[in-house]
Design a protein around this motif. Structure first.
Motif, PDB file in Angstrom:
ATOM      1  N   PRO A   5       0.331  -1.098   0.078  1.00 37.88           N
ATOM      2  CA  PRO A   5      -0.089  -0.761  -0.102  1.00 37.88           C
ATOM      3  C   PRO A   5       0.432   1.114  -0.485  1.00 37.88           C
ATOM      4  CG  PRO A   5      -0.815  -1.832   1.653  1.00 37.88           C
ATOM      5  CD  PRO A   5       0.459  -1.974   1.164  1.00 37.88           C
ATOM      6  N   ASP A   6       1.843   1.171   0.999  1.00 39.17           N
ATOM      7  CA  ASP A   6       3.162   2.443   0.564  1.00 39.17           C
ATOM      8  C   ASP A   6       3.109   3.012  -1.055  1.00 39.17           C
ATOM      9  OD1 ASP A   6       5.233   0.423  -0.808  1.00 39.17           O
ATOM     10  OD2 ASP A   6       6.494   0.564   1.786  1.00 39.17           O
ATOM     11  N   GLY A   7       2.895   1.505  -2.501  1.00 34.93           N
ATOM     12  CA  GLY A   7       3.430   2.618  -2.848  1.00 34.93           C
ATOM     13  C   GLY A   7       4.236   2.564  -3.509  1.00 34.93           C
ATOM     14  N   ILE A   8       5.952   2.487  -2.646  1.00 33.41           N
ATOM     15  CA  ILE A   8       7.076   1.553  -3.041  1.00 33.41           C
ATOM     16  C   ILE A   8       7.226   0.791  -3.259  1.00 33.41           C
ATOM     17  CG2 ILE A   8       9.446   2.658  -2.142  1.00 33.41           C
ATOM     18  CD1 ILE A   8       7.412   4.986  -0.354  1.00 33.41           C
ATOM     19  N   THR A   9       7.194  -0.494  -2.027  1.00 28.00           N
ATOM     20  CA  THR A   9       7.599  -1.815  -2.097  1.00 28.00           C
ATOM     21  C   THR A   9       6.486  -3.076  -2.672  1.00 28.00           C
ATOM     22  OG1 THR A   9       7.164  -1.933   0.417  1.00 28.00           O
ATOM     23  CG2 THR A   9       9.467  -1.057  -0.203  1.00 28.00           C
ATOM     24  N   TRP A  10       7.282  -4.612  -2.101  1.00 28.57           N
ATOM     25  CA  TRP A  10       6.613  -4.570  -3.688  1.00 28.57           C
ATOM     26  C   TRP A  10       6.911  -6.271  -1.740  1.00 28.57           C
ATOM     27  CZ3 TRP A  10       4.147  -6.813  -7.610  1.00 28.57           C
ATOM     28  CH2 TRP A  10       4.640  -4.894  -8.862  1.00 28.57           C
ATOM     29  N   SER A  11       5.866  -7.600  -1.778  1.00 29.16           N
ATOM     30  CA  SER A  11       5.910  -8.171  -1.122  1.00 29.16           C
ATOM     31  C   SER A  11       5.296  -8.764  -1.576  1.00 29.16           C
ATOM     32  CB  SER A  11       5.018  -8.471   0.235  1.00 29.16           C
ATOM     33  OG  SER A  11       3.679  -7.555  -0.110  1.00 29.16           O
ATOM     34  N   VAL A  12       5.699 -10.706  -1.007  1.00 27.08           N
ATOM     35  CA  VAL A  12       5.543 -12.123  -1.423  1.00 27.08           C
ATOM     36  C   VAL A  12       5.370 -12.853  -0.101  1.00 27.08           C
ATOM     37  CG1 VAL A  12       7.645 -12.464  -1.697  1.00 27.08           C
ATOM     38  CG2 VAL A  12       6.125 -13.804  -3.129  1.00 27.08           C
ATOM     39  N   ALA A  13       4.111 -13.728  -0.249  1.00 28.42           N
ATOM     40  CA  ALA A  13       3.253 -14.657   0.517  1.00 28.42           C
ATOM     41  C   ALA A  13       5.041 -15.611   0.042  1.00 28.42           C
ATOM     42  CB  ALA A  13       2.046 -14.437   0.592  1.00 28.42           C
ATOM     43  N   VAL A  14       4.747 -16.504   1.142  1.00 23.61           N
ATOM     44  CA  VAL A  14       5.841 -17.631   0.797  1.00 23.61           C
ATOM     45  C   VAL A  14       4.728 -18.598   2.247  1.00 23.61           C
ATOM     46  CG1 VAL A  14       8.059 -18.594   1.048  1.00 23.61           C
ATOM     47  CG2 VAL A  14       7.653 -16.507   0.797  1.00 23.61           C
ATOM     48  N   ASP A  15       5.130 -20.092   1.493  1.00 17.29           N
ATOM     49  CA  ASP A  15       4.514 -20.336   2.475  1.00 17.29           C
ATOM     50  C   ASP A  15       5.365 -22.401   2.212  1.00 17.29           C
ATOM     51  OD1 ASP A  15       2.261 -19.306   3.672  1.00 17.29           O
ATOM     52  OD2 ASP A  15       1.312 -20.149   1.208  1.00 17.29           O
ATOM     53  N   VAL A  16       5.841 -22.522   3.184  1.00 15.33           N
ATOM     54  CA  VAL A  16       6.705 -24.136   3.158  1.00 15.33           C
ATOM     55  C   VAL A  16       5.753 -25.216   4.366  1.00 15.33           C
ATOM     56  CG1 VAL A  16       8.879 -25.129   3.867  1.00 15.33           C
ATOM     57  CG2 VAL A  16       8.557 -22.322   3.103  1.00 15.33           C
ATOM     58  N   LEU A  17       5.809 -26.241   3.544  1.00 15.87           N
ATOM     59  CA  LEU A  17       4.844 -26.717   3.763  1.00 15.87           C
ATOM     60  C   LEU A  17       4.886 -28.235   3.293  1.00 15.87           C
ATOM     61  CD1 LEU A  17       1.449 -25.173   1.730  1.00 15.87           C
ATOM     62  CD2 LEU A  17       1.883 -24.610   3.673  1.00 15.87           C
ATOM     63  N   GLY A  18       4.394 -29.087   3.818  1.00 15.17           N
ATOM     64  CA  GLY A  18       3.794 -30.885   3.940  1.00 15.17           C
ATOM     65  C   GLY A  18       5.240 -31.239   4.388  1.00 15.17           C
ATOM     66  N   PHE A  19       5.794 -30.438   6.155  1.00 16.29           N
ATOM     67  CA  PHE A  19       6.513 -30.960   7.506  1.00 16.29           C
ATOM     68  C   PHE A  19       6.284 -31.830   8.507  1.00 16.29           C
ATOM     69  CE2 PHE A  19       9.535 -28.996   4.233  1.00 16.29           C
ATOM     70  CZ  PHE A  19      11.063 -29.585   4.433  1.00 16.29           C
ATOM     71  N   LYS A  20       6.448 -31.177   9.336  1.00 13.17           N
ATOM     72  CA  LYS A  20       5.620 -31.301  10.934  1.00 13.17           C
ATOM     73  C   LYS A  20       4.996 -29.857  11.147  1.00 13.17           C
ATOM     74  CE  LYS A  20       5.773 -32.596  15.579  1.00 13.17           C
ATOM     75  NZ  LYS A  20       6.812 -33.231  16.767  1.00 13.17           N
ATOM     76  N   HIS A  21       6.073 -28.996  11.018  1.00 14.69           N
ATOM     77  CA  HIS A  21       5.054 -27.300  11.222  1.00 14.69           C
ATOM     78  C   HIS A  21       5.339 -26.699   9.530  1.00 14.69           C
ATOM     79  CE1 HIS A  21       4.557 -28.596  15.726  1.00 14.69           C
ATOM     80  NE2 HIS A  21       5.960 -28.483  15.253  1.00 14.69           N
ATOM     81  N   ASP A  22       3.917 -26.524   9.281  1.00 11.99           N
ATOM     82  CA  ASP A  22       3.797 -25.530   8.072  1.00 11.99           C
ATOM     83  C   ASP A  22       4.203 -23.915   8.491  1.00 11.99           C
ATOM     84  OD1 ASP A  22       3.236 -27.397   6.739  1.00 11.99           O
ATOM     85  OD2 ASP A  22       0.810 -27.171   6.639  1.00 11.99           O
ATOM     86  N   ASP A  23       5.202 -23.401   7.738  1.00 12.22           N
ATOM     87  CA  ASP A  23       5.590 -22.116   7.920  1.00 12.22           C
ATOM     88  C   ASP A  23       5.359 -20.800   6.934  1.00 12.22           C
ATOM     89  OD1 ASP A  23       7.560 -22.072  10.088  1.00 12.22           O
ATOM     90  OD2 ASP A  23       8.501 -23.468   8.964  1.00 12.22           O
ATOM     91  N   SER A  24       4.711 -19.994   7.438  1.00  9.66           N
ATOM     92  CA  SER A  24       3.806 -19.037   6.246  1.00  9.66           C
ATOM     93  C   SER A  24       5.213 -17.884   6.806  1.00  9.66           C
ATOM     94  CB  SER A  24       2.701 -18.769   6.236  1.00  9.66           C
ATOM     95  OG  SER A  24       1.543 -19.954   5.885  1.00  9.66           O
ATOM     96  N   VAL A  25       4.918 -16.526   5.378  1.00 11.39           N
ATOM     97  CA  VAL A  25       5.743 -15.692   6.097  1.00 11.39           C
ATOM     98  C   VAL A  25       5.713 -14.974   5.074  1.00 11.39           C
ATOM     99  CG1 VAL A  25       7.666 -16.243   5.450  1.00 11.39           C
ATOM    100  CG2 VAL A  25       8.014 -13.903   6.759  1.00 11.39           C
ATOM    101  N   ARG A  26       5.546 -13.752   5.064  1.00 15.51           N
ATOM    102  CA  ARG A  26       5.516 -12.488   3.648  1.00 15.51           C
ATOM    103  C   ARG A  26       6.142 -11.309   4.251  1.00 15.51           C
ATOM    104  NH1 ARG A  26       2.848 -10.376   0.386  1.00 15.51           N
ATOM    105  NH2 ARG A  26       0.752 -12.230   0.877  1.00 15.51           N
ATOM    106  N   LEU A  27       7.470 -11.707   3.028  1.00 18.14           N
ATOM    107  CA  LEU A  27       8.706 -10.835   2.494  1.00 18.14           C
ATOM    108  C   LEU A  27       8.799  -9.889   1.912  1.00 18.14           C
ATOM    109  CD1 LEU A  27      10.652 -13.735   2.019  1.00 18.14           C
ATOM    110  CD2 LEU A  27      10.333 -12.857   3.836  1.00 18.14           C
ATOM    111  N   LYS A  28       9.270  -8.678   2.626  1.00 17.05           N
ATOM    112  CA  LYS A  28       9.364  -7.075   1.769  1.00 17.05           C
ATOM    113  C   LYS A  28      10.148  -7.350   0.868  1.00 17.05           C
ATOM    114  CE  LYS A  28       6.005  -3.889   3.181  1.00 17.05           C
ATOM    115  NZ  LYS A  28       5.571  -2.700   4.759  1.00 17.05           N
ATOM    116  N   GLN A  29      10.300  -6.567  -0.056  1.00 20.83           N
ATOM    117  CA  GLN A  29      11.528  -5.180  -1.275  1.00 20.83           C
ATOM    118  C   GLN A  29      11.192  -4.224  -1.444  1.00 20.83           C
ATOM    119  OE1 GLN A  29      14.604  -6.121  -1.175  1.00 20.83           O
ATOM    120  NE2 GLN A  29      14.734  -7.416  -0.154  1.00 20.83           N
ATOM    121  N   VAL A  30      12.141  -4.165  -2.110  1.00 18.89           N
ATOM    122  CA  VAL A  30      12.197  -3.097  -3.150  1.00 18.89           C
ATOM    123  C   VAL A  30      11.520  -3.005  -4.253  1.00 18.89           C
ATOM    124  CG1 VAL A  30      14.416  -2.017  -2.168  1.00 18.89           C
ATOM    125  CG2 VAL A  30      14.917  -3.511  -3.642  1.00 18.89           C
ATOM    126  N   ASP A  31      11.384  -3.800  -4.791  1.00 16.17           N
ATOM    127  CA  ASP A  31      10.676  -4.592  -5.751  1.00 16.17           C
ATOM    128  C   ASP A  31      10.587  -5.594  -6.436  1.00 16.17           C
ATOM    129  OD1 ASP A  31      12.974  -5.583  -7.318  1.00 16.17           O
ATOM    130  OD2 ASP A  31      14.039  -4.449  -8.071  1.00 16.17           O
TER     131      ASP A  31
END
Length: 68
Positions: A5-31
């Protein structure tokens, strides 16, 4: 992946699935290119860590973080 929403950065959702515990994160970057690169590196590191914590093992072919 989406522009933030800031109009400057981009983010990507990452899911690591299939293990005992799943992990999800959203990473921000400049483009969107850097967001994708961060996501690929994050997934490679997370999978390697999960395998190591589960007692080790190998993947064939090996999953190494990319060198950009």
């Amino acid at each position: 992946m989406r522009p933030d929403p800031d109009g400057i950065t981009w983010s990507v959702a990452v899911d690591v699935l299939g293990f005992k515990h799943d992990d999800s994160v959203r990473l921000k970057q400049v483009d969107w290119v850097h967001a994708i690169r961060d996501a690929a590196s994050f997934i490679a590191r997370m999978v390697a860590d999960k395998i190591e914590h589960a007692g080790g093992g190998t993947l064939d072919p090996p999953l190494d973080p990319p060198e950009w």
